[in-house]
Motif scaffolding. Structure first.
Motif, short mmCIF file in Angstrom:
data_model
loop_
_atom_site.label_atom_id
_atom_site.label_comp_id
_atom_site.label_asym_id
_atom_site.label_seq_id
_atom_site.Cartn_x
_atom_site.Cartn_y
_atom_site.Cartn_z
N GLN A 1 0.81 -1.21 0.00
CA GLN A 1 0.00 0.00 0.00
C GLN A 1 0.85 1.27 0.00
O GLN A 1 0.53 2.24 -0.67
CB GLN A 1 -0.93 0.00 1.22
N LEU A 2 1.91 1.25 0.77
CA LEU A 2 2.83 2.39 0.86
C LEU A 2 4.24 1.81 0.89
O LEU A 2 4.55 0.98 1.73
CB LEU A 2 2.57 3.21 2.12
N ASP A 3 5.10 2.26 -0.01
CA ASP A 3 6.42 1.64 -0.08
C ASP A 3 7.41 2.33 0.87
O ASP A 3 7.09 3.32 1.53
CB ASP A 3 6.95 1.60 -1.51
N GLU A 4 8.61 1.81 0.91
CA GLU A 4 9.60 2.27 1.88
C GLU A 4 10.08 3.70 1.63
O GLU A 4 10.58 4.35 2.55
CB GLU A 4 10.80 1.32 1.89
N SER A 5 9.92 4.20 0.42
CA SER A 5 10.36 5.57 0.13
C SER A 5 9.57 6.60 0.92
O SER A 5 9.99 7.75 1.06
CB SER A 5 10.24 5.86 -1.37
N LEU A 6 8.40 6.19 1.45
CA LEU A 6 7.55 7.12 2.19
C LEU A 6 7.76 7.07 3.70
O LEU A 6 7.13 7.81 4.44
CB LEU A 6 6.08 6.83 1.87
N ILE A 7 8.66 6.20 4.15
CA ILE A 7 8.89 6.09 5.60
C ILE A 7 9.43 7.40 6.17
O ILE A 7 8.95 7.90 7.19
CB ILE A 7 9.84 4.92 5.91
N GLY A 8 10.42 7.97 5.50
CA GLY A 8 10.99 9.23 6.00
C GLY A 8 9.98 10.35 6.11
O GLY A 8 9.85 10.98 7.18
N PRO A 9 9.23 10.63 5.05
CA PRO A 9 8.19 11.67 5.16
C PRO A 9 7.17 11.39 6.24
O PRO A 9 6.67 12.31 6.89
CB PRO A 9 7.56 11.67 3.77
N ALA A 10 6.84 10.11 6.46
CA ALA A 10 5.87 9.78 7.51
C ALA A 10 6.45 10.03 8.90
O ALA A 10 5.72 10.42 9.82
CB ALA A 10 5.42 8.33 7.38
N VAL A 11 7.73 9.80 9.08
CA VAL A 11 8.38 10.11 10.35
C VAL A 11 8.31 11.62 10.61
O VAL A 11 8.04 12.06 11.73
CB VAL A 11 9.84 9.64 10.35
N ASP A 12 8.53 12.41 9.57
CA ASP A 12 8.54 13.86 9.74
C ASP A 12 7.15 14.43 9.99
O ASP A 12 7.00 15.39 10.76
CB ASP A 12 9.12 14.52 8.47
N SER A 13 6.12 13.84 9.37
CA SER A 13 4.75 14.38 9.49
C SER A 13 3.75 13.24 9.63
O SER A 13 3.02 12.92 8.68
CB SER A 13 4.41 15.24 8.27
N PRO A 14 3.69 12.64 10.82
CA PRO A 14 2.80 11.47 10.98
C PRO A 14 1.33 11.82 11.19
O PRO A 14 0.46 10.97 10.98
CB PRO A 14 3.36 10.80 12.23
N GLY B 1 -5.09 5.00 -0.06
CA GLY B 1 -3.68 4.89 -0.40
C GLY B 1 -3.23 6.04 -1.28
O GLY B 1 -2.15 6.62 -1.08
N GLY B 2 -4.03 6.40 -2.26
CA GLY B 2 -3.68 7.51 -3.13
C GLY B 2 -3.59 8.82 -2.38
O GLY B 2 -2.68 9.63 -2.63
N ARG B 3 -4.52 9.05 -1.45
CA ARG B 3 -4.50 10.30 -0.70
C ARG B 3 -3.31 10.35 0.26
O ARG B 3 -2.69 11.41 0.45
CB ARG B 3 -5.82 10.48 0.05
N LEU B 4 -2.97 9.21 0.87
CA LEU B 4 -1.80 9.17 1.75
C LEU B 4 -0.52 9.45 0.97
O LEU B 4 0.35 10.20 1.42
CB LEU B 4 -1.72 7.81 2.44
N ARG B 5 -0.40 8.85 -0.21
CA ARG B 5 0.80 9.09 -1.01
C ARG B 5 0.92 10.55 -1.42
O ARG B 5 2.01 11.11 -1.47
CB ARG B 5 0.79 8.17 -2.23
N ALA B 6 -0.21 11.18 -1.69
CA ALA B 6 -0.18 12.60 -2.04
C ALA B 6 0.30 13.44 -0.87
O ALA B 6 1.03 14.43 -1.06
CB ALA B 6 -1.58 13.06 -2.48
N HIS B 7 -0.09 13.07 0.36
CA HIS B 7 0.38 13.80 1.55
C HIS B 7 1.88 13.59 1.77
O HIS B 7 2.59 14.52 2.17
CB HIS B 7 -0.37 13.31 2.79
N LEU B 8 2.35 12.38 1.55
CA LEU B 8 3.71 12.03 1.95
C LEU B 8 4.76 12.25 0.88
O LEU B 8 5.95 12.32 1.20
CB LEU B 8 3.75 10.55 2.37
N ARG B 9 4.33 12.36 -0.37
CA ARG B 9 5.32 12.51 -1.43
C ARG B 9 5.98 13.88 -1.31
O ARG B 9 5.34 14.91 -1.47
CB ARG B 9 4.66 12.38 -2.80
N PRO B 10 7.27 13.92 -0.99
CA PRO B 10 7.93 15.21 -0.78
C PRO B 10 8.15 15.94 -2.09
O PRO B 10 8.24 15.33 -3.16
CB PRO B 10 9.27 14.81 -0.14
N ALA B 11 8.22 17.25 -2.00
CA ALA B 11 8.54 18.04 -3.19
C ALA B 11 9.97 17.74 -3.62
O ALA B 11 10.88 17.63 -2.79
CB ALA B 11 8.38 19.53 -2.87
N PRO B 12 10.21 17.57 -4.91
CA PRO B 12 11.57 17.24 -5.36
C PRO B 12 12.55 18.37 -5.10
O PRO B 12 12.24 19.55 -5.24
CB PRO B 12 11.38 17.01 -6.86
#
Length: 280
Positions: free
Chosen positions: A94-107, A142-153
Motif C-alpha cells: 500500500q505504501l512503499d519504503e520511500s515514504l517512511i521518511g516523510p511519515a516520520v517527519d509528518s505522521p 492509499g492515493g491520498r496518503l501518497r499525495a500527503h507524503l510525497r515530498p517536493a523534489p
C-alpha cells in the motif's frame, strides 16, 4: 485490564490490510515497540500521546495518524478518560519504503476527507461480503496518503530519507529479522558482522532509538498477533513466534497490548460485529 478497557481485532480478507484493531484504553500505556506494517490510526474519543523516532507527537481532534514500519514508537492516554481508537495495519504493497521518511517527519495528517474515508473503510471491513467496497475505499485512501507524503523534489537530491540505508545497524536489523524465530546471540551477530558487540548495541540504538532486544521482542509479539488471529492456540503460537513458552509470550504480549494472548485471540470476528459506523 479495567472494565472500561476493551479491544477487538481481526484479519480481514482484503489484500493490503493485515489487521484491524479497535480499542478503548483508559490506563494502558504501550511500551516502545516497532511494527513491520504501516499503522493507520484514527481516534474517536480522547487523545493519544506518543513518541515517534524520539520526537513527541499527539492526535489532535480529527487527525489521521500514520506511523511507519520499523520506526520505534510508544503510546499513552493524553486525557483523563483515556481514548477510543481504530487502527488499520497496512502492508508494504500500500505504501512503499520511500515514504517512511516523510511519515516520520509528518505522521499526523489534518485531512477531513481522508479521516472520513478511513472511517468508512473500517465500517466496510466489519461486514462480511463488503470486500469490493473495502478494496475500493483502500485504493482511494492509499492515493491520498501518497499525495500527503510525497515530498517536493529537491534538485540534486533523492526525495525522502530511508531508514533502510546502509551501515552496521541496518545489517544487524536484517540479521535479527532473518533469525526472528530461532534467535541469535549478540556474540554470534558480532562475529557475522565483524563488529564489537558493544558497538552493535550503540549503533542500533543510535539508528533506530530502540535496543536490539526490544526490537526482537516487539517483532515477535507482532508475529504472535497475526498467528493468534489466524486461529492458532497460544500454546502453539509461543514457539512459532520465537518465545520460550506460553508464559514467556503472555508476559511480553500483555505488556505491549494490555491483554493476554488468549483474550486477544477471542476478540476475532466477535469484535468486528460491533463496529463504530461512519456515515457513507
Amino acid at each position: 485490564m479495567t472494565p472500561r478497557e476493551e479491544i477487538s481485532a481481526w484479519r480481514p480478507p482484503v489484500p493490503g490490510v493485515t489487521e484491524v484493531f479497535h480499542a478503548r484504553f483508559t490506563e494502558h500505556t504501550y511500551p516502545l515497540h516497532v511494527h513491520d506494517d504501516w499503522t493507520l490510526l484514527i481516534v474517536d474519543d480522547g487523545a493519544v500521546r506518543y513518541d515517534l523516532d524520539r520526537h513527541e507527537r499527539g492526535t489532535p481532534d480529527g487527525t489521521v495518524s500514520l506511523l511507519p514500519p520499523y520506526v520505534p514508537h510508544n503510546g499513552s492516554p493524553a486525557t483523563a478518560h483515556g481514548f477510543r481508537k481504530r487502527v488499520l495495519y497496512l502492508d508494504m504493497t500500500q505504501l512503499d519504503e520511500s515514504l517512511i521518511g516523510p511519515a516520520v517527519d509528518s505522521p499526523d495528517l489534518v485531512d477531513p476527507v481522508l479521516r472520513r474515508r478511513v472511517g468508512q473503510l473500517h465500517t466496510a471491513l466489519a461486514h462480511p461480503g463488503e470486500e469490493l467496497e473495502a478494496e475500493s475505499r483502500l485504493a482511494l485512501i492509499g492515493g491520498r496518503l501518497r499525495a500527503h507524503l510525497r515530498p517536493a523534489p529537491v534538485p540534486g537530491s533523492v526525495p525522502g530519507r530511508s531508514v533502510r540505508a546502509g551501515g552496521v545497524a541496518h545489517d544487524l536489523r536484517d540479521l535479527l529479522d532473518a533469525r526472528l524465530r530461532e534467535g541469535i546471540t549478540l556474540q554470534e551477530a558480532a562475529s557475522l558482522l565483524h563488529a564489537h558487540p558493544a558497538h552493535l548495541v550503540r549503533a542500533f540504538g543510535a539508528a533506530f532509538g530502540i535496543a536490539p532486544h526490544q526490537y526482537v521482542t516487539s517483532r515477535r509479539v507482532g508475529l504472535a498477533r497475526r498467528l493468534l488471529l489466524d486461529g492458532r492456540p497460544p500454546g502453539d503460537v509461543a514457539p512459532a513466534a520465537g518465545f520460550y513458552d506460553q508464559a514467556h509470550l503472555t508476559r511480553h504480549f500483555k505488556r505491549v497490548w494490555g491483554v493476554t494472548p488468549g483474550r486477544y485471540a477471542r476478540t476475532g470476528r466477535a469484535g468486528a460485529a460491533r463496529p463504530v459506523v461512519d456515515q457513507p
